[in-house]
Design a protein around this motif. Structure first.
Motif, short mmCIF file in Angstrom:
data_model
loop_
_atom_site.label_atom_id
_atom_site.label_comp_id
_atom_site.label_asym_id
_atom_site.label_seq_id
_atom_site.Cartn_x
_atom_site.Cartn_y
_atom_site.Cartn_z
N ALA A 116 -31.20 -53.94 35.73
CA ALA A 116 -32.11 -54.80 36.29
C ALA A 116 -31.73 -55.81 37.38
O ALA A 116 -32.60 -55.91 38.56
CB ALA A 116 -32.85 -55.76 35.47
N ASN A 117 -30.14 -56.09 37.34
CA ASN A 117 -29.82 -56.93 38.72
C ASN A 117 -29.13 -56.22 39.37
O ASN A 117 -28.51 -56.56 40.36
CB ASN A 117 -29.08 -57.82 37.81
N ASP A 118 -29.12 -54.58 39.43
CA ASP A 118 -28.27 -53.70 40.20
C ASP A 118 -29.52 -52.99 41.12
O ASP A 118 -29.80 -51.53 40.43
CB ASP A 118 -27.46 -53.00 39.64
N VAL A 119 -29.98 -53.52 42.06
CA VAL A 119 -30.98 -53.01 42.63
C VAL A 119 -30.69 -51.34 43.25
O VAL A 119 -31.50 -50.56 43.46
CB VAL A 119 -31.88 -53.68 43.91
N LEU A 122 -36.35 -51.94 49.22
CA LEU A 122 -36.74 -53.16 50.05
C LEU A 122 -35.82 -54.37 49.52
O LEU A 122 -35.07 -55.16 50.34
CB LEU A 122 -37.99 -53.46 50.12
N ASP A 123 -35.61 -54.41 48.07
CA ASP A 123 -34.88 -55.63 47.35
C ASP A 123 -33.70 -55.40 47.94
O ASP A 123 -32.70 -56.40 47.91
CB ASP A 123 -34.92 -55.41 46.01
N VAL A 161 -37.59 -53.13 59.24
CA VAL A 161 -37.79 -51.95 58.41
C VAL A 161 -38.44 -50.78 59.26
O VAL A 161 -39.44 -51.11 59.90
CB VAL A 161 -38.63 -52.16 57.11
N GLU A 162 -37.58 -49.72 59.35
CA GLU A 162 -38.26 -48.53 59.93
C GLU A 162 -38.68 -47.49 58.74
O GLU A 162 -38.02 -47.10 57.78
CB GLU A 162 -37.29 -47.58 60.76
N ILE A 163 -39.88 -47.06 59.01
CA ILE A 163 -40.23 -45.73 58.33
C ILE A 163 -39.90 -44.55 58.69
O ILE A 163 -40.04 -44.10 59.86
CB ILE A 163 -41.91 -45.88 58.16
N VAL A 164 -39.02 -43.83 57.86
CA VAL A 164 -38.76 -42.56 58.43
C VAL A 164 -39.11 -41.48 57.70
O VAL A 164 -39.17 -41.33 56.19
CB VAL A 164 -37.12 -42.50 57.84
N ALA A 208 -43.71 -54.16 55.06
CA ALA A 208 -43.22 -53.21 54.25
C ALA A 208 -43.35 -53.34 52.59
O ALA A 208 -43.61 -52.37 51.94
CB ALA A 208 -41.65 -52.99 54.13
N TYR A 209 -43.33 -54.52 52.17
CA TYR A 209 -43.53 -54.79 50.87
C TYR A 209 -45.10 -54.44 50.34
O TYR A 209 -45.52 -54.32 49.32
CB TYR A 209 -43.21 -56.17 50.38
#
Length: 255
Positions: A145-148, A181-182, A193-196, A218-219
């Motif tokens: 949970a704490n390692d995105v 994103l996180d 943020v770029e959408i690829v 992005a979110y």
């Protein structure tokens, strides 16, 4: 094609054990082996063993030629049995693939079997591999949970498995995008943020490819694209971080 290569190619010990367990529940009566060619419908002897799909000269039903997992010899089967074999082959492949993936996340086969036993004691339901698999993955989500960065990998692996099982994986793809994103938020830099997309993106995703937006936008999750029609079966677009720069081209740090 990958499924067929696994089914008829060399198998490792994990796969052999899975097949051995499955063969206790799944049996095709071997009427018409290569040594004794016989119609699986009318049980009439044939002059020779057919090399491919053919019609019985006696009952006029179509006969199919298959090699079962537990035999090196080819077997003659009915059309209904072909469907049963294909269903069972897919189930075996999914089980093998699950076991392989769990090992990549540090979960051993013994731990998987133990989880199945624990769930059986609670529910009394046998052959609960689905529940055991998802129970372990949900536990991994809690642990990470704490390692995105690890979390987004977990979500994507779960999304792939849902897709392979013919189930909707869109929610997990969204969770993967949010976790990505996180991970960007951990940076000390001001980011956009770029959408690829991919080289063969569908028309809907091509419209988003290369678009640069704020993290806040992005979110709202313009990707994964619900309207995606890519041949693979789901949206493969992803987010890429873009560093913000001032008028002199210098990187902008968060305040």
């Amino acid at each position: 094609m990958e499924i067929l290569k696994w089914l008829f190619g060399k198998k490792n010990d994990d796969v052999k054990e899975i097949e051995s367990q499955e063969n206790n529940d799944f049996k095709i009566t071997k009427v018409g082996s290569e040594h004794e060619p016989m119609c699986p419908y009318c049980k009439t002897s044939l002059n020779k063993f057919p090399s491919r799909k053919t019609k019985c000269p006696h009952c006029r039903n179509f006969i199919f030629v298959r090699k079962l997992n537990d035999s090196r010899l080819k077997t003659l089967v009915t059309e209904e049995q072909v469907q049963e074999i294909e269903i069972e082959q897919k189930k075996n492949y999914l089980r093998y693939n699950r076991l392989r993936k769990l090992k990549e996340f540090g979960v051993t086969e013994d731990e998987f079997v133990k989880r199945k036993e624990e769930l059986y004691l609670k529910s009394g339901i046998e052959n609960n591999e689905d529940d055991a698999f998802w129970s372990i993955f949900n536990e991994l989500l809690s642990e990470n949970a704490n390692d995105v960065n690890q979390l987004r990998m977990d979500y994507y692996s779960m999304a792939i498995f849902l897709y392979e099982e013919g189930r909707d994986n869109f929610k997990l793809l969204q969770l993967n995008a949010k976790a990505t994103l996180d991970s960007f938020q951990l940076s000390n830099l001001e980011l956009k943020v770029e959408i690829v997309g991919c080289s063969d993106s569908c028309e809907a995703c091509k419209k988003l490819n290369g678009k640069i937006i704020s993290i806040e936008e992005a979110y709202l999750l313009p990707i994964p694209c619900r309207e995606c029609t890519h041949r693979i079966g789901f949206c493969r677009c992803f987010y890429c971080s873009v560093s913000s720069r001032d008028s002199e081209g210098m990187l902008i740090f968060k305040k």
